[in-house]
Write a protein that holds these residues in place. Structure first.
Motif, PDB file in Angstrom:
ATOM      1  N   GLU A 112      11.334 -34.630  -2.253  1.00 46.06           N
ATOM      2  CA  GLU A 112      11.196 -35.545  -1.122  1.00 46.06           C
ATOM      3  C   GLU A 112      10.068 -36.536  -1.349  1.00 46.06           C
ATOM      4  OE1 GLU A 112      10.819 -33.495   2.557  1.00 46.06           O
ATOM      5  OE2 GLU A 112      12.753 -32.464   2.382  1.00 46.06           O
ATOM      6  N   ARG A 113       8.965 -36.053  -1.920  1.00 47.59           N
ATOM      7  CA  ARG A 113       7.805 -36.891  -2.213  1.00 47.59           C
ATOM      8  C   ARG A 113       7.265 -36.508  -3.584  1.00 47.59           C
ATOM      9  NH1 ARG A 113       7.571 -34.995   2.824  1.00 47.59           N
ATOM     10  NH2 ARG A 113       6.473 -33.174   2.014  1.00 47.59           N
ATOM     11  N   LEU A 114       6.768 -37.489  -4.319  1.00 48.75           N
ATOM     12  CA  LEU A 114       6.239 -37.204  -5.650  1.00 48.75           C
ATOM     13  C   LEU A 114       5.030 -36.285  -5.584  1.00 48.75           C
ATOM     14  CD1 LEU A 114       6.560 -40.661  -7.452  1.00 48.75           C
ATOM     15  CD2 LEU A 114       8.052 -38.668  -7.646  1.00 48.75           C
ATOM     16  N   THR A 115       4.326 -36.293  -4.478  1.00 48.67           N
ATOM     17  CA  THR A 115       3.175 -35.406  -4.328  1.00 48.67           C
ATOM     18  C   THR A 115       3.571 -33.944  -4.166  1.00 48.67           C
ATOM     19  OG1 THR A 115       3.162 -35.906  -1.959  1.00 48.67           O
ATOM     20  CG2 THR A 115       1.684 -37.198  -3.370  1.00 48.67           C
ATOM     21  N   ASP A 116       4.855 -33.682  -3.921  1.00 49.88           N
ATOM     22  CA  ASP A 116       5.305 -32.300  -3.750  1.00 49.88           C
ATOM     23  C   ASP A 116       5.030 -31.451  -4.987  1.00 49.88           C
ATOM     24  OD1 ASP A 116       6.205 -32.938  -1.251  1.00 49.88           O
ATOM     25  OD2 ASP A 116       8.339 -32.992  -1.775  1.00 49.88           O
ATOM     26  N   ALA A 117       4.950 -32.093  -6.146  1.00 48.89           N
ATOM     27  CA  ALA A 117       4.726 -31.357  -7.393  1.00 48.89           C
ATOM     28  C   ALA A 117       3.274 -30.935  -7.581  1.00 48.89           C
ATOM     29  CB  ALA A 117       5.173 -32.200  -8.585  1.00 48.89           C
ATOM     30  N   GLY A 118       2.389 -31.357  -6.675  1.00 44.89           N
ATOM     31  CA  GLY A 118       0.984 -30.984  -6.786  1.00 44.89           C
ATOM     32  C   GLY A 118       0.252 -31.786  -7.842  1.00 44.89           C
ATOM     33  N   SER A 119      -0.794 -31.204  -8.394  1.00 47.88           N
ATOM     34  CA  SER A 119      -1.649 -31.921  -9.345  1.00 47.88           C
ATOM     35  C   SER A 119      -1.040 -32.032 -10.737  1.00 47.88           C
ATOM     36  CB  SER A 119      -3.002 -31.220  -9.460  1.00 47.88           C
ATOM     37  OG  SER A 119      -2.853 -29.962 -10.103  1.00 47.88           O
ATOM     38  N   LEU A 120      -0.130 -31.120 -11.078  1.00 43.73           N
ATOM     39  CA  LEU A 120       0.457 -31.045 -12.423  1.00 43.73           C
ATOM     40  C   LEU A 120      -0.602 -30.851 -13.505  1.00 43.73           C
ATOM     41  CD1 LEU A 120       3.457 -33.564 -12.452  1.00 43.73           C
ATOM     42  CD2 LEU A 120       3.485 -31.082 -12.145  1.00 43.73           C
ATOM     43  N   LEU A 121      -1.725 -30.263 -13.129  1.00 36.59           N
ATOM     44  CA  LEU A 121      -2.745 -29.932 -14.123  1.00 36.59           C
ATOM     45  C   LEU A 121      -2.308 -28.755 -14.991  1.00 36.59           C
ATOM     46  CD1 LEU A 121      -6.010 -30.340 -12.029  1.00 36.59           C
ATOM     47  CD2 LEU A 121      -5.066 -31.909 -13.733  1.00 36.59           C
ATOM     48  N   THR A 122      -1.395 -27.955 -14.477  1.00 42.74           N
ATOM     49  CA  THR A 122      -0.817 -26.863 -15.257  1.00 42.74           C
ATOM     50  C   THR A 122       0.668 -27.102 -15.426  1.00 42.74           C
ATOM     51  OG1 THR A 122      -0.455 -25.515 -13.282  1.00 42.74           O
ATOM     52  CG2 THR A 122      -2.538 -25.205 -14.457  1.00 42.74           C
ATOM     53  N   GLU A 123       1.229 -26.544 -16.462  1.00 45.59           N
ATOM     54  CA  GLU A 123       2.642 -26.737 -16.767  1.00 45.59           C
ATOM     55  C   GLU A 123       3.512 -26.063 -15.711  1.00 45.59           C
ATOM     56  OE1 GLU A 123       5.466 -26.432 -20.722  1.00 45.59           O
ATOM     57  OE2 GLU A 123       3.958 -24.871 -20.390  1.00 45.59           O
ATOM     58  N   PRO A 124       4.532 -26.762 -15.193  1.00 43.81           N
ATOM     59  CA  PRO A 124       5.452 -26.111 -14.258  1.00 43.81           C
ATOM     60  C   PRO A 124       6.159 -24.933 -14.922  1.00 43.81           C
ATOM     61  CG  PRO A 124       5.716 -28.503 -14.206  1.00 43.81           C
ATOM     62  CD  PRO A 124       4.831 -28.196 -15.375  1.00 43.81           C
ATOM     63  N   ASP A 125       6.532 -23.954 -14.108  1.00 42.59           N
ATOM     64  CA  ASP A 125       7.350 -22.855 -14.607  1.00 42.59           C
ATOM     65  C   ASP A 125       8.788 -23.331 -14.768  1.00 42.59           C
ATOM     66  OD1 ASP A 125       5.258 -20.999 -14.644  1.00 42.59           O
ATOM     67  OD2 ASP A 125       5.558 -20.491 -12.534  1.00 42.59           O
ATOM     68  N   TYR A 126       9.455 -22.839 -15.801  1.00 41.10           N
ATOM     69  CA  TYR A 126      10.839 -23.247 -16.070  1.00 41.10           C
ATOM     70  C   TYR A 126      11.579 -22.089 -16.715  1.00 41.10           C
ATOM     71  CZ  TYR A 126       8.921 -23.856 -20.767  1.00 41.10           C
ATOM     72  OH  TYR A 126       8.293 -23.636 -21.969  1.00 41.10           O
ATOM     73  N   ASP A 127      12.885 -22.249 -16.857  1.00 44.02           N
ATOM     74  CA  ASP A 127      13.739 -21.220 -17.436  1.00 44.02           C
ATOM     75  C   ASP A 127      13.599 -21.244 -18.962  1.00 44.02           C
ATOM     76  OD1 ASP A 127      15.713 -19.496 -18.244  1.00 44.02           O
ATOM     77  OD2 ASP A 127      17.381 -20.602 -17.345  1.00 44.02           O
TER      78      ASP A 127
END
Length: 272
Positions: free
Chosen positions: A161-176
């Motif tokens: 919904e908003r680009l800020t939803d992803a947070g700081s992105l200082l750490t790698e997102p979890d993925y499959d």
């Protein structure tokens, strides 16, 4: 050792370029050396390093004279870089190493890429994307469904919904990790209008960057797939560092168009 270097960027996705035409200066381009050059506190600072080398010098089977030997800022190998190849092509043109009136082919680990100069911008034929299945990505405690798209590099494209939803992105997102055993670039995307989107990206091996060319291509492919868009279709993709355009043409190929700049150059003595 002492060697020449340049600094350039494509929509603020920045790179250290190392001219090494015959491949005798930097050897195997060690990962630790790349990581040190890219460090923003102790080195020149960049999202990655691009060695400017002839294909023959590396033994690469390419129709192009020049090969883009690219590594991420952590020293890991990357298959392709859509912003980096535009900076690479601009450097070749500025140094008189190519004829800008002739077709330009540059070798990469994702195969040969055709590049053309269009006014003040540069276009790259990024090839045919692979739009696969879906998986999940998690950032800042939230989880989204993500479209699996391959555009030389692997991508997980999540609409938010908003680009800020992803947070700081200082750490790698979890993925499959089963879907992406070699890591993945994760794009977080919002729609801005008809054929117009904005994105943030966390790149494997580099962290959050100001732009990602293969990521912009993956986003355009994901939207076209979801919307069942007729081709040719062109998308405007806004990134934190500017804007690029991606056309999925009638020949089923993605054309990435955007700016590139060389901002600094010099020689340095490297003390390991």
């Amino acid at each position: 050792m002492t060697f020449p270097w340049l600094k350039g960027h494509g929509t603020e996705n920045d790179f250290v370029l190392l001219p090494d035409h015959d491949g005798t200066i930097h050897g195997e381009l060690e990962g630790a050396f790349v990581a040190a050059l890219c460090h923003r506190g102790r080195g020149i600072g960049a999202d990655g390093v691009i060695r400017v080398v002839r294909s023959q010098a590396l033994g690469e089977q390419s129709a192009g004279e020049w090969f883009m030997d690219y590594k991420n800022s952590d020293g890991s190998v990357s298959e392709m870089c859509g912003n980096g190849i535009r900076v690479f092509a601009l450097h070749l043109r500025q140094e008189g190493l190519i004829d800008p009136e002739q077709p330009l082919v540059i070798g990469t680990r994702d195969g040969d890429k055709s590049v053309s100069f269009v006014g003040d911008e540069i276009s790259v034929d990024m090839g045919t994307p692979e739009v696969r299945g879906v998986s999940k990505v998690t950032a800042d405690g939230r989880t989204w469904e993500a479209q699996d798209v391959r555009t030389g590099n692997p991508h997980a494209v999540a609409f938010v919904e908003r680009l800020t939803d992803a947070g700081s992105l200082l750490t790698e997102p979890d993925y499959d990790t089963a879907t992406y055993p070699d890591g993945v670039n994760v794009e977080f995307v919002v729609r801005r209008g008809a054929q117009h989107v904005a994105m943030r990206v966390h790149e494997r091996g580099s962290g959050e960057t100001r732009s990602c060319g293969t990521g912009a291509c993956a986003v355009a492919a994901a939207i076209a797939h979801i919307d069942d868009a007729a081709r040719p279709v062109t998308y405007r993709v806004d990134v934190p560092g500017g804007t690029v355009h991606v056309t999925w043409n009638a020949d089923d190929r993605l054309i990435l168009t955007g700016p590139a700049e060389i901002v600094a150059r010099g020689e340095m003595e490297w003390i390991a």
